[in-house]
Design a protein around this motif. Structure first.
Motif, PDB file in Angstrom:
ATOM      1  N   PRO A 225       0.779  -1.272   0.052  1.00  0.00           N
ATOM      2  CA  PRO A 225       0.109   0.156  -0.121  1.00  0.00           C
ATOM      3  C   PRO A 225       0.906   1.320  -0.068  1.00  0.00           C
ATOM      4  CG  PRO A 225      -0.706  -1.614   1.468  1.00  0.00           C
ATOM      5  CD  PRO A 225       0.526  -2.108   1.137  1.00  0.00           C
ATOM      6  N   GLU A 226       2.169   1.055   0.342  1.00  0.00           N
ATOM      7  CA  GLU A 226       3.093   2.235   0.185  1.00  0.00           C
ATOM      8  C   GLU A 226       2.908   2.916  -1.217  1.00  0.00           C
ATOM      9  OE1 GLU A 226       7.924   2.581   0.038  1.00  0.00           O
ATOM     10  OE2 GLU A 226       7.098   1.438   1.525  1.00  0.00           O
ATOM     11  N   PHE A 227       2.537   2.194  -2.237  1.00  0.00           N
ATOM     12  CA  PHE A 227       2.525   2.713  -3.510  1.00  0.00           C
ATOM     13  C   PHE A 227       1.373   3.753  -3.808  1.00  0.00           C
ATOM     14  CE2 PHE A 227       2.054   2.272  -8.229  1.00  0.00           C
ATOM     15  CZ  PHE A 227       3.321   2.569  -8.701  1.00  0.00           C
ATOM     16  N   MET A 228       0.462   4.034  -2.844  1.00  0.00           N
ATOM     17  CA  MET A 228      -0.378   4.976  -2.819  1.00  0.00           C
ATOM     18  C   MET A 228       0.137   6.211  -2.947  1.00  0.00           C
ATOM     19  SD  MET A 228      -3.514   3.617  -3.025  1.00  0.00           S
ATOM     20  CE  MET A 228      -4.082   5.024  -2.841  1.00  0.00           C
ATOM     21  N   VAL A 229       1.298   6.316  -2.217  1.00  0.00           N
ATOM     22  CA  VAL A 229       2.199   7.730  -2.435  1.00  0.00           C
ATOM     23  C   VAL A 229       2.397   8.288  -3.942  1.00  0.00           C
ATOM     24  CG1 VAL A 229       4.250   8.869  -1.771  1.00  0.00           C
ATOM     25  CG2 VAL A 229       3.124   7.079  -0.143  1.00  0.00           C
ATOM     26  N   PRO A 230       2.961   7.307  -4.840  1.00  0.00           N
ATOM     27  CA  PRO A 230       2.933   7.843  -6.162  1.00  0.00           C
ATOM     28  C   PRO A 230       1.497   8.025  -6.959  1.00  0.00           C
ATOM     29  CG  PRO A 230       3.804   5.791  -6.110  1.00  0.00           C
ATOM     30  CD  PRO A 230       3.819   6.178  -4.656  1.00  0.00           C
ATOM     31  N   VAL A 273      -7.319  -4.824 -10.718  1.00  0.00           N
ATOM     32  CA  VAL A 273      -6.145  -5.591 -10.200  1.00  0.00           C
ATOM     33  C   VAL A 273      -6.347  -5.601  -8.837  1.00  0.00           C
ATOM     34  CG1 VAL A 273      -3.661  -5.418  -9.805  1.00  0.00           C
ATOM     35  CG2 VAL A 273      -4.748  -4.593 -12.040  1.00  0.00           C
ATOM     36  N   VAL A 274      -6.730  -4.774  -7.678  1.00  0.00           N
ATOM     37  CA  VAL A 274      -6.884  -5.163  -6.738  1.00  0.00           C
ATOM     38  C   VAL A 274      -7.923  -6.123  -6.400  1.00  0.00           C
ATOM     39  CG1 VAL A 274      -7.685  -3.691  -4.354  1.00  0.00           C
ATOM     40  CG2 VAL A 274      -6.034  -2.860  -5.883  1.00  0.00           C
ATOM     41  N   ALA A 275      -9.117  -6.147  -7.119  1.00  0.00           N
ATOM     42  CA  ALA A 275     -10.169  -7.141  -6.709  1.00  0.00           C
ATOM     43  C   ALA A 275      -9.514  -8.443  -7.129  1.00  0.00           C
ATOM     44  CB  ALA A 275     -11.138  -6.866  -7.768  1.00  0.00           C
ATOM     45  N   ILE A 276      -8.619  -8.691  -8.069  1.00  0.00           N
ATOM     46  CA  ILE A 276      -8.007 -10.101  -8.371  1.00  0.00           C
ATOM     47  C   ILE A 276      -7.104 -10.070  -7.141  1.00  0.00           C
ATOM     48  CG2 ILE A 276      -6.449 -11.310  -9.678  1.00  0.00           C
ATOM     49  CD1 ILE A 276      -7.455  -9.479 -12.158  1.00  0.00           C
ATOM     50  N   ALA A 277      -6.318  -9.211  -6.663  1.00  0.00           N
ATOM     51  CA  ALA A 277      -5.418  -9.366  -5.499  1.00  0.00           C
ATOM     52  C   ALA A 277      -5.889  -9.954  -4.173  1.00  0.00           C
ATOM     53  CB  ALA A 277      -4.481  -8.138  -5.342  1.00  0.00           C
ATOM     54  N   VAL A 278      -7.107  -9.256  -3.924  1.00  0.00           N
ATOM     55  CA  VAL A 278      -7.602  -9.656  -2.478  1.00  0.00           C
ATOM     56  C   VAL A 278      -8.077 -11.011  -2.195  1.00  0.00           C
ATOM     57  CG1 VAL A 278      -9.763  -9.066  -1.015  1.00  0.00           C
ATOM     58  CG2 VAL A 278      -8.576  -7.202  -2.186  1.00  0.00           C
ATOM     59  N   ILE A 280      -6.530 -13.560  -3.621  1.00  0.00           N
ATOM     60  CA  ILE A 280      -5.391 -14.466  -3.747  1.00  0.00           C
ATOM     61  C   ILE A 280      -4.581 -14.018  -2.257  1.00  0.00           C
ATOM     62  CG2 ILE A 280      -2.948 -14.250  -4.692  1.00  0.00           C
ATOM     63  CD1 ILE A 280      -4.371 -13.718  -7.397  1.00  0.00           C
ATOM     64  N   GLU A 281      -4.711 -12.857  -1.849  1.00  0.00           N
ATOM     65  CA  GLU A 281      -3.961 -12.660  -0.261  1.00  0.00           C
ATOM     66  C   GLU A 281      -4.750 -12.914   0.780  1.00  0.00           C
ATOM     67  OE1 GLU A 281      -0.612 -12.180  -0.490  1.00  0.00           O
ATOM     68  OE2 GLU A 281      -0.522 -11.671  -2.574  1.00  0.00           O
ATOM     69  N   GLN A 282      -6.176 -13.033   0.657  1.00  0.00           N
ATOM     70  CA  GLN A 282      -6.940 -13.027   1.761  1.00  0.00           C
ATOM     71  C   GLN A 282      -7.664 -14.104   1.852  1.00  0.00           C
ATOM     72  OE1 GLN A 282      -6.437 -10.696   4.350  1.00  0.00           O
ATOM     73  NE2 GLN A 282      -5.602  -8.909   3.495  1.00  0.00           N
ATOM     74  N   VAL A 295      -2.722  -5.386   1.065  1.00  0.00           N
ATOM     75  CA  VAL A 295      -3.920  -5.183  -0.045  1.00  0.00           C
ATOM     76  C   VAL A 295      -4.943  -5.839   0.722  1.00  0.00           C
ATOM     77  CG1 VAL A 295      -3.342  -7.260  -1.356  1.00  0.00           C
ATOM     78  CG2 VAL A 295      -4.528  -5.226  -2.320  1.00  0.00           C
ATOM     79  N   SER A 296      -6.167  -5.080   0.718  1.00  0.00           N
ATOM     80  CA  SER A 296      -7.371  -5.521   0.998  1.00  0.00           C
ATOM     81  C   SER A 296      -8.627  -4.643   0.572  1.00  0.00           C
ATOM     82  CB  SER A 296      -7.290  -5.608   2.655  1.00  0.00           C
ATOM     83  OG  SER A 296      -7.107  -4.114   3.304  1.00  0.00           O
ATOM     84  N   LEU A 297      -9.637  -4.940   1.156  1.00  0.00           N
ATOM     85  CA  LEU A 297     -10.828  -4.084   0.871  1.00  0.00           C
ATOM     86  C   LEU A 297     -10.905  -2.776   0.638  1.00  0.00           C
ATOM     87  CD1 LEU A 297     -13.712  -4.657  -0.047  1.00  0.00           C
ATOM     88  CD2 LEU A 297     -14.672  -4.232   2.176  1.00  0.00           C
ATOM     89  N   PRO A 298     -10.024  -2.114   1.530  1.00  0.00           N
ATOM     90  CA  PRO A 298     -10.214  -0.447   1.554  1.00  0.00           C
ATOM     91  C   PRO A 298      -9.554   0.033   0.376  1.00  0.00           C
ATOM     92  CG  PRO A 298      -9.578  -1.225   3.916  1.00  0.00           C
ATOM     93  CD  PRO A 298      -9.856  -2.539   2.933  1.00  0.00           C
ATOM     94  N   TYR A 299      -8.529  -0.685  -0.374  1.00  0.00           N
ATOM     95  CA  TYR A 299      -7.901  -0.119  -1.456  1.00  0.00           C
ATOM     96  C   TYR A 299      -8.883  -0.448  -2.704  1.00  0.00           C
ATOM     97  CZ  TYR A 299      -4.257   0.609   1.825  1.00  0.00           C
ATOM     98  OH  TYR A 299      -3.617   0.882   2.977  1.00  0.00           O
TER      99      TYR A 299
END
Length: 626
Positions: A225-230, A273-278, A280-282, A295-299
């Protein structure tokens, strides 16, 4: 001339007096400085010795990444985030995601099919992972610079990034972590969005580029989620472009440019992409639970809210002031909705309590502001910001070139450059995501010089271009030589301690639990031995960190004994080469100073005999009965 995607291409120049074209000269210079950068990577690895000589890695995160991958290989569940080697006895939950694990493990398994040991293959592939990402990021940033600078000047962005202090530091051979992968994704996202911002190409093409940029953004959030900065300055800049579109179209017969559709395309691709990741990771039970450091629901909700805001913006008709009012309403509504659902998102992925910030985060160098507070601080400050200063100087001249079709792309990179520069000043580690922006801008120095010197004698042009190249690449790194060298001092010889632990194996059981005075070297010992350790430098390990500090600062011994008993600690290790300020007080005799030989040890603690060479650096104690 300009290609369909907005790329600026210089006219070829090849005459009887000058048989090499500017393109060939550009590639020659890139090859020269790339070889210098690769040599620098090798020489640093050779001088450091942690990987090539000692079989170690650069930092605690790298050791933990390899351990996490090996846990997966040995049968840990896909969703199992707990590693038993730290946070003992219960284990440590890490917030890292799986893509890097897979990127390292799959090649290691292929190497295993060819006869290599899996553990050693994971180690060596992990050691080279960040360096590979750094080199790929250099190629990506050159591609990203093409819409702004003519060929071959844009290629020099690769050389600048290759020698950027932050990018090089995190790309060092021996780092098995995610930072340079974020560097690569930042360069790719910027390259796509700069192309989406170029005028004079069909809106459908611009949306495709924006969608690609959003996909890279989603991948970045998946990694961290650090990538939110750029991402934030890109989204904000698109919103500002949408507000300004009526003024831009004023006096022409054209309709205001549909910037909102680009923002929607970016946001929807990121959400996909985030919908695919959640999932996979959770695990399914956690799909609706927020985790702000992973990466989770808030993003996903955030990206969907952005998309909804941009779709609503498309329906707003009117001029500049109407869009300002509408944009403020939409932004406020979207922000209020997001914070109503996830109020803690405002505190960021590392939202922690005051004590963890004081006792842990404030002691991590990469989490500190980059502003120098001492003469020694300038040694790190000048290499980190040298290229950005050059970029800031160039920007006014660059905007003279970025007129017409390229002005929006120029504004986008300028806004991102300024936002990330502030971020890097606040937290040094954000210098990695910041690095592509000065590289893209500073490539203009080379591009402008190459254009100005075109047609001049090669005896003049070649030395001038080489001098510019050295100034933009090596000068920031060499600037630190103007200051006195830091005292070297001794370091904790963790490798030798691990060898002794493996040979003598003090403690009872197959994997005794150890408390170290300095939590930063516990990950390396966990990698090199079968022991388990109480605390490591990770924010999801707060109670273990607090227990270590509370035990070490205990003025008596009862509190320390109670903590060691609760943690089932067999061994306590104190390194004498480093004094930990938050544990040491010259006016107080506490458990930490007693471990160092000042004061009487409690009767339930027995010092162990170490080899003379090791005893100069460490003291190891056994808790009686364990």
């Amino acid at each position: 001339m300009t290609e369909a995607d907005g790329t600026i291409v210089a006219e070829p120049l090849a005459t009887a007096e000058n048989k090499l074209s500017p393109r060939a000269v550009g590639w020659l210079l890139v090859a020269l400085f790339s070889a210098l950068g690769i040599l620098e990577h090798y020489l640093f690895a050779e001088a450091n010795g942690a990987v090539l000589k000692e079989g170690g890695l650069i930092d605690p995160d790298s050791y933990m990444r390899v351990l996490k991958i090996m846990d997966l290989y040995h049968g840990a569940g896909w969703y199992d985030t707990v590693t038993p080697k730290l946070g003992a006895p219960e284990g440590l939950s890490l917030h890292w995601t799986r893509p890097i694990d897979v990127m390292i493990l799959i090649p290691a398994l292929i190497a295993h099919l060819l006869g290599a040991d899996v553990g050693r293959a994971v180690y060596w592939i992990g050691a080279g992972f960040s360096s590979l990402c750094h080199i790929l990021a250099c190629l990506a940033v050159a591609w990203a610079a093409r819409p702004l600078w003519p060929t071959p000047g844009h290629r020099f962005a690769a050389v600048i990034l290759l020698t950027n202090a932050a990018a090089f530091g995190y790309g060092t051979f021996g780092r098995a972590d995610h930072h340079t992968l974020l560097l690569l994704l930042t360069a790719l996202m910027l390259g796509a969005m700069l192309r989406a911002s170029i005028g004079g190409i069909p809106i459908e093409t611009q949306r495709r580029w924006a969608g690609l940029g959003g996909a890279f953004a989603g991948c970045g959030v998946w990694i961290s989620p650090e990538f939110m900065v750029p991402i934030v300055p890109v989204i904000a800049t698109i919103g500002l472009f949408w507000i300004d579109a009526p003024l831009d179209a004023k006096g022409t017969e054209e309709k205001p440019r549909d910037w909102a559709s680009l923002g929607a395309a970016f946001s929807l691709a990121m959400a996909a992409v985030v919908a695919i990741a959640v999932p996979i990771e959770q695990p399914p039970a956690h799909w609706l639970q927020p985790e702000y450091d992973k990466v989770s629901l808030p993003y996903l909700v955030l990206a969907l809210i952005w998309a909804a805001v941009f779709f609503a913006a498309q329906r707003i008709r009117g001029g500049f002031w109407t869009r300002i009012a509408g944009g403020m309403v939409l932004g406020a509504a979207g922000g209020a909705l997001l914070l109503a659902i996830f109020p803690n998102l405002l505190f960021g992925p590392l939202s922690v309590d005051a004590r963890l910030k004081r006792d842990f985060l404030d002691t991590i160098q990469e989490m500190q502001p980059l502003w120098p507070t001492s003469i020694a601080g300038f040694q790190a400050f000048l290499p980190m910001v040298g290229q950005s200063i050059a970029g800031a100087i160039l920007l006014p001249f660059a905007f003279r070139r970025w007129r017409g079709e390229r002005r929006w792309a120029g504004l986008l990179i300028a806004m991102t450059f300024g936002f990330l520069w502030i971020g890097a000043m606040m937290h040094a580690r954000l210098g990695v995501e910041f690095a592509p922006t000065p590289a893209i801008i500073c490539a203009g120095f080379f591009a402008l010089a190459e254009t100005r010197l075109r047609g001049k004698s090669r005896l003049l042009r070649t030395p001038a271009l080489v001098a510019i190249g050295i100034a933009l690449t090596c000068a920031p790194l060499l600037s630190s030589l103007a200051f006195p060298a830091k005292p070297s001092g001794e370091n904790c010889h963790v490798h030798q301690l691990a060898d002794w632990l493996n040979a003598a194996h003090p403690g009872i059981g197959a994997a005794p639990i150890v408390m170290t005075d300095d939590i930063s070297y516990s990950a390396e010992l966990a990698f090199r031995t079968d022991y388990r350790f109480v605390a490591g430098p990770y924010h999801r390990n707060p109670q273990a960190i607090f227990d270590t500090i509370d035990a070490m600062t205990d003025g008596g011994t009862d509190k320390a004994k109670a903590i060691l008993d609760r943690r089932q600690v067999s061994l306590v290790i104190r390194c004498g080469d480093v004094i930990i300020p938050r544990l040491y007080d010259p006016n107080v005799i506490n458990f930490y100073t007693k471990l160092g030989g000042r004061g009487d040890l409690p009767g339930w603690l027995t010092p162990l005999q170490l080899p003379p060479a090791l005893a100069k650096h460490f003291k190891v104690y056994e808790v009686n009965g364990r």
